[in-house]
Design an enzyme around this catalytic site. Sequence first.
Site, PDB file in Angstrom:
ATOM      1  N   GLU A  35       1.264   5.279  12.701  1.00 22.75           N
ATOM      2  CA  GLU A  35      -0.107   4.916  13.062  1.00 22.75           C
ATOM      3  C   GLU A  35      -0.259   3.422  13.318  1.00 22.75           C
ATOM      4  O   GLU A  35      -0.944   3.001  14.251  1.00 22.75           O
ATOM      5  CB  GLU A  35      -1.058   5.349  11.934  1.00 22.75           C
ATOM      6  CG  GLU A  35      -2.499   4.896  12.107  1.00 22.75           C
ATOM      7  CD  GLU A  35      -3.210   5.597  13.247  1.00 22.75           C
ATOM      8  OE1 GLU A  35      -4.290   5.142  13.626  1.00 22.75           O
ATOM      9  OE2 GLU A  35      -2.671   6.594  13.762  1.00 22.75           O
ATOM     10  N   ASP A  36       0.403   2.584  12.489  1.00 25.12           N
ATOM     11  CA  ASP A  36       0.116   1.148  12.494  1.00 25.12           C
ATOM     12  C   ASP A  36       1.251   0.266  12.988  1.00 25.12           C
ATOM     13  O   ASP A  36       1.106  -0.962  13.008  1.00 25.12           O
ATOM     14  CB  ASP A  36      -0.267   0.696  11.072  1.00 25.12           C
ATOM     15  CG  ASP A  36      -1.565   1.328  10.601  1.00 25.12           C
ATOM     16  OD1 ASP A  36      -2.386   1.680  11.465  1.00 25.12           O
ATOM     17  OD2 ASP A  36      -1.754   1.476   9.381  1.00 25.12           O
ATOM     18  N   HIS A  91       0.826  -1.215   0.000  1.00 26.63           N
ATOM     19  CA  HIS A  91       0.000   0.000   0.000  1.00 26.63           C
ATOM     20  C   HIS A  91       0.862   1.268   0.000  1.00 26.63           C
ATOM     21  O   HIS A  91       0.704   2.106  -0.908  1.00 26.63           O
ATOM     22  CB  HIS A  91      -0.963  -0.018   1.185  1.00 26.63           C
ATOM     23  CG  HIS A  91      -1.698   1.279   1.374  1.00 26.63           C
ATOM     24  ND1 HIS A  91      -2.606   1.754   0.454  1.00 26.63           N
ATOM     25  CD2 HIS A  91      -1.638   2.217   2.372  1.00 26.63           C
ATOM     26  CE1 HIS A  91      -3.076   2.926   0.884  1.00 26.63           C
ATOM     27  NE2 HIS A  91      -2.506   3.218   2.042  1.00 26.63           N
ATOM     28  N   ASP A 112      -3.272   8.319  -1.186  1.00 29.91           N
ATOM     29  CA  ASP A 112      -3.684   7.214  -0.314  1.00 29.91           C
ATOM     30  C   ASP A 112      -5.138   6.836  -0.606  1.00 29.91           C
ATOM     31  O   ASP A 112      -5.478   5.646  -0.729  1.00 29.91           O
ATOM     32  CB  ASP A 112      -3.515   7.643   1.142  1.00 29.91           C
ATOM     33  CG  ASP A 112      -4.061   6.628   2.126  1.00 29.91           C
ATOM     34  OD1 ASP A 112      -3.343   5.667   2.442  1.00 29.91           O
ATOM     35  OD2 ASP A 112      -5.212   6.804   2.584  1.00 29.91           O
ATOM     36  N   HIS A 118       4.133   6.842   5.687  1.00 32.10           N
ATOM     37  CA  HIS A 118       2.943   7.539   6.190  1.00 32.10           C
ATOM     38  C   HIS A 118       2.073   6.696   7.118  1.00 32.10           C
ATOM     39  O   HIS A 118       1.298   7.249   7.903  1.00 32.10           O
ATOM     40  CB  HIS A 118       2.115   8.082   5.012  1.00 32.10           C
ATOM     41  CG  HIS A 118       1.240   7.076   4.329  1.00 32.10           C
ATOM     42  ND1 HIS A 118       1.663   6.338   3.239  1.00 32.10           N
ATOM     43  CD2 HIS A 118      -0.044   6.697   4.563  1.00 32.10           C
ATOM     44  CE1 HIS A 118       0.682   5.566   2.832  1.00 32.10           C
ATOM     45  NE2 HIS A 118      -0.376   5.753   3.621  1.00 32.10           N
TER      46      HIS A 118
END
Length: 707
Positions: free
Chosen positions: A122-123, A94, A183, A118
């Site tokens: 967050e992940d 991704h 995105d 990016h």
Amino acid sequence: MSAEATNPANPGPITPGSPRRRGRPRIDLRRLGRAAFLGPTARGRLPDAIGHVAEAHRAHYPDSVLEPLHRAYVLAESSHRGQMRKSGEPYITHPLAVTLILAELGAETTTLTASLLHDTVEDTEVTLDQVRKEFGEEVAYLVDGVTKLEKVDYGAAAEPETFRKMLVATGNDVRVMSIKLADRLHNMRTLGVMRQEKQERIAKVTRDVLIPLAERLGVQALKTELEDLVFAILRPEEYRQTRELMTAYAQQTEDSLAGFATELRSVLREAGLSAEVLIRPRHFVSVHRVRRKRGEMRGADFGRLLVLVSEDADCYGVLGELHTCFTPVVSEFKDFIAVPKFNLYQSLHTAVARADGEVAEVLIRTHQMHKVAEAGVVALGNPYTPSGEEHLDTAGERADPTRPGWLNRLLDWQQSAPDTDTFWSTLREDLAQDREITVFRPDGGSIGLPAGASCVDAAYAQYGEDAHACIGARVNGRLATLSTVLGDGDTVQLLMAGVEGSAASEPSVAWLDHARTPAARIAIRRWLATHPEGPSAPASAPRAPYSGPSARPSAANAVVDQPGATVRLAGCCTPVPPDEVTGFAVRGGVVTVHRVSCSGVARMKDAGRAEVGVRWADAEAAEYRVTLIAESFSRPHLLADLTEAIALEGVAIISATVDPPDQGRVRHTYTLQLPDAAHLQGLMRAMRNVPGVYDVGRTRHAAAGAL
């Protein structure tokens, strides 16, 4: 996370360097996934998984240093290792796909580095401090901005505040929104495994907010593909019909656009103009719109011709040859080079017809204009470090030289919006306006406004909350009310009250009826909320006649060549010395005195009325009466200010009346006693200097009534 799915609407990869956007086949995500899963390659070599990114990046920046991309990929791949998308590919595919989209658009290295990273903060366990330490403040700033946007809950209750944050993040650095749009594009491409209702919900938010933002950032390559993807999800039957129509056209043996292109190349070659002529097929939504507008489609309706040249001047040279050798459709001509669109777009638009009646639309632009037309702000590189140093404004914030005027306006009013519901409703309203106009100021500046905007909107766009003091405008040199709707290319001069020593104007509830922009509506509502008593009583309200100091009306200094006659100064032109005058005898032994220039004089001469000789006597020693009319825009305290200005000139007011307001304008009529004739011009100047007054003149009523 989302998974890849078959995408019937996908028009091909984004390649701004290729006007038809068909330069490189779709990247195989499964192959990228296998390469990503294997990890980095031998020392000194780029991993195979980002080879396509590097190739696309070097096409725009041949001398770019790829080492940051290498390190960002290694960190992203290792941190995402073990995470899988619903389609079964490693999750790293991704950020790789998002970065490839941006690389093909021409994004610079910093943006691509942040794009690879990016999702890490967050992940994964990667921290923002780690990103800052490894890649610097600029990359960390972008990653942090995108991370905040990743927390979007697309539920209806969460949308207003979420998109307020999105707007703020976009305003601080437009590259944040560029990454977010790429995105979203990749996620829309892979939306097929979602439940239908979730697909529709995401597609609607994309349609209502993200596509308009892409349009305003000028990223047409992203915008058009997102439009097609949303079209396929939300209107599948119309999409199917459009696809069948385009397929049938593609199978035709004769291509009218190709014939047009051949003729155009020949014309330009004979004229000695070096230009590249290309066929630019319309995308699905564009074909659908043309079909709804024109009904039956002709061959040339499925695309447009694109002419690319090297210099701005060559654009106009091509236009001249086109309009000489073909029949121009005048209504289709637009010059977005001299007046660029609000989103940085520049191009000449025209349409020409051949002898057989076939009409083709033509776009003419330079190669650089084309790059910006496709990629918008992405194509402008890093706007903050042109010389290697970050640019800050006086408040220590980032100063963005590429930020369009519409974004400045949105940022201004989102800070002023009283609550998130107001923000959300005005955001959707503003984004729904799919066309902007440009109006010009007398000083040469310009203001971008939505179509249908009025002088009220122009005032708040130019002056912010100081526009509360606006009392009127001149549009293309003519006096106009604030409710006047502006057209593209109009010149607007805004007339402001509030000069020193005079009362300021105030907005009214009626202004809301003419305000189209959020900035204007929010500012007016906020003022009205803090002034519940409303604006002061307007000077334009009907008033009883005002009687000032008494003075004996007379015409003591008209000397008439008719013994025993009574002299009366005509009310239609109110002559005073040293006006050149003439007289006419009327019933009762009265002679009316008119200015020679009075329109009534010509009518009476035509009717056979004999003139009576009159002249002024001892003009300097006598007092004179005159009636003046002041034309003005309505505002509070205007009558008081005019009365004061007259009194300061030493002039006595015999009477004063104010007509009822008409379209925000009002007429004041004064009968005045002057100490001497020399005072008249100075008095009229003093009255014109009162804010809101745009003209002062002597009465010019119909002469017949005075006789």
